[in-house]
Design an enzyme around this catalytic site. Structure first.
Site, PDB file in Angstrom:
ATOM      1  N   GLU A 104      -1.850   9.888  -5.723  1.00 62.56           N
ATOM      2  CA  GLU A 104      -2.271  10.025  -4.602  1.00 62.56           C
ATOM      3  C   GLU A 104      -3.464   9.457  -3.940  1.00 62.56           C
ATOM      4  OE1 GLU A 104       0.137  11.450  -2.316  1.00 62.56           O
ATOM      5  OE2 GLU A 104       1.494  11.657  -4.009  1.00 62.56           O
ATOM      6  N   GLY A 147       1.246   7.370 -10.517  1.00 64.28           N
ATOM      7  CA  GLY A 147      -0.023   7.868 -11.090  1.00 64.28           C
ATOM      8  C   GLY A 147      -0.968   6.880 -11.496  1.00 64.28           C
ATOM      9  N   LYS A 184      -2.016   4.147  -3.792  1.00 65.43           N
ATOM     10  CA  LYS A 184      -1.542   2.620  -4.349  1.00 65.43           C
ATOM     11  C   LYS A 184      -0.313   1.970  -3.323  1.00 65.43           C
ATOM     12  CE  LYS A 184       0.161   4.768  -8.165  1.00 65.43           C
ATOM     13  NZ  LYS A 184      -0.494   5.922  -7.785  1.00 65.43           N
ATOM     14  N   THR A 185       0.333   3.153  -2.943  1.00 72.64           N
ATOM     15  CA  THR A 185       1.639   2.419  -1.948  1.00 72.64           C
ATOM     16  C   THR A 185       1.169   1.800  -0.754  1.00 72.64           C
ATOM     17  OG1 THR A 185       3.033   4.265  -3.027  1.00 72.64           O
ATOM     18  CG2 THR A 185       3.541   3.034  -0.848  1.00 72.64           C
ATOM     19  N   LYS A 190       9.389  -0.998  -8.099  1.00 70.77           N
ATOM     20  CA  LYS A 190       9.008   0.141  -8.755  1.00 70.77           C
ATOM     21  C   LYS A 190       9.881   0.601  -9.803  1.00 70.77           C
ATOM     22  CE  LYS A 190       6.709   4.099  -7.545  1.00 70.77           C
ATOM     23  NZ  LYS A 190       5.310   4.413  -7.255  1.00 70.77           N
ATOM     24  N   ASP A 214       8.550   5.164  -2.699  1.00 73.37           N
ATOM     25  CA  ASP A 214       7.476   4.164  -2.092  1.00 73.37           C
ATOM     26  C   ASP A 214       8.117   2.978  -1.717  1.00 73.37           C
ATOM     27  OD1 ASP A 214       5.849   6.510  -2.905  1.00 73.37           O
ATOM     28  OD2 ASP A 214       5.522   5.676  -4.785  1.00 73.37           O
TER      29      ASP A 214
END
Length: 249
Positions: A19, A120, A22-23, A44, A57
């Site tokens: 969180e 993560g 990254k996306t 992904k 994502d």
């Protein structure tokens, strides 16, 4: 060894934690590359925490960057856990580094840029044998491919330690760290955040390639041409031309 000829670049996007952006960073790089007329794919390897009919994502990256993006997801697990744990609890097969490498190498044959977004942090386990995203660059050698890593990090207190540890883990595995991006730059940065702009490149021994501002992502109910144009403008401001130059140098 496979005789595949290297074509497109493969870039792994990982982070110092979860969180942290990254996306949105993946989407920003994809948007900049698409704007330059490049063919871009997003891979992904393992999506966790979403149901079978929910957007993941990769779907979010497409929403932000453009419909012409190729998106591939290798596995999906419903619980929001590390991929290895989520796979074990769901009874579904885990994803191996070789599977991720093979998929990325295949996409690189038909795309200029393949962005592989991790789950993560770098050393989150994908498989019960302990393998992680960090093993994917080594697995790519079977396909005559290579990959560098773009590390997404945070701005405030604590980031120097987690960034240094992640960079050290990459060096220990012989994986090239392309650079750093701050995934969520605060509207009113405090003293620590401002100092970290200079300190992060020092502790990682890699350049800071940009910082994506808080609030860069249009609401999930949108995603039209106007929103994509606004997101592209934000990506240009946050990352500029330097990130693509670095990827393709």
């Amino acid at each position: 060894m496979n005789s595949t000829t290297r074509t497109g670049r493969i870039l792994l996007v990982t982070g110092t934690g979860t969180e942290i952006g990254k996306t949105v960073v993946t989407a920003a790089v994809a948007a900049l590359a698409l704007d330059r007329g490049l063919k871009v794919a997003v891979l992904k390897p393992a999506q966790t925490g979403v149901g079978a009919d929910e957007p993941g994502d990769a779907d979010e990256v497409r929403r932000l960057a453009g419909e012409e993006l190729t998106c591939v997801e290798l596995a999906r697990y419903p619980e929001p856990l590390a991929p290895a744990t989520a796979a074990a609890r769901s009874g579904l097969p885990p994803v191996t580094p070789r599977q991720s490498a093979e998929a990325a190498a295949g996409l690189a044959q038909t795309h200029d840029l393949v962005l592989v977004e991790g789950a993560g942090g770098l050393l989150v386990r994908y498989h019960q044998d302990g393998t992680t995203l960090a093993e994917v660059p080594g697995a790519l050698t079977e396909f005559d491919q290579e990959a560098a890593v773009l590390l997404v990090t945070t701005a405030g207190l604590g980031t120097l330690n987690t960034t240094a540890l992640t960079a050290e883990a990459l060096r220990a595995r012989g994986v090239r760290l392309l650079g750093l991006v701050i995934g969520s730059w605060p509207a009113e940065p405090d003293l620590a955040a401002r100092c970290n702009l200079a300190d992060l490149p020092l502790v990682a021994d890699a350049p800071l390639l940009g910082a994506v501002p808080v609030g860069a992502v249009p609401s999930s109910g949108s995603g039209g041409v106007a929103d994509r144009a606004a997101f592209l403008a934000t990506a240009r401001s946050a990352l500029g031309d330097q990130i693509l130059l670095k990827i393709f140098e």
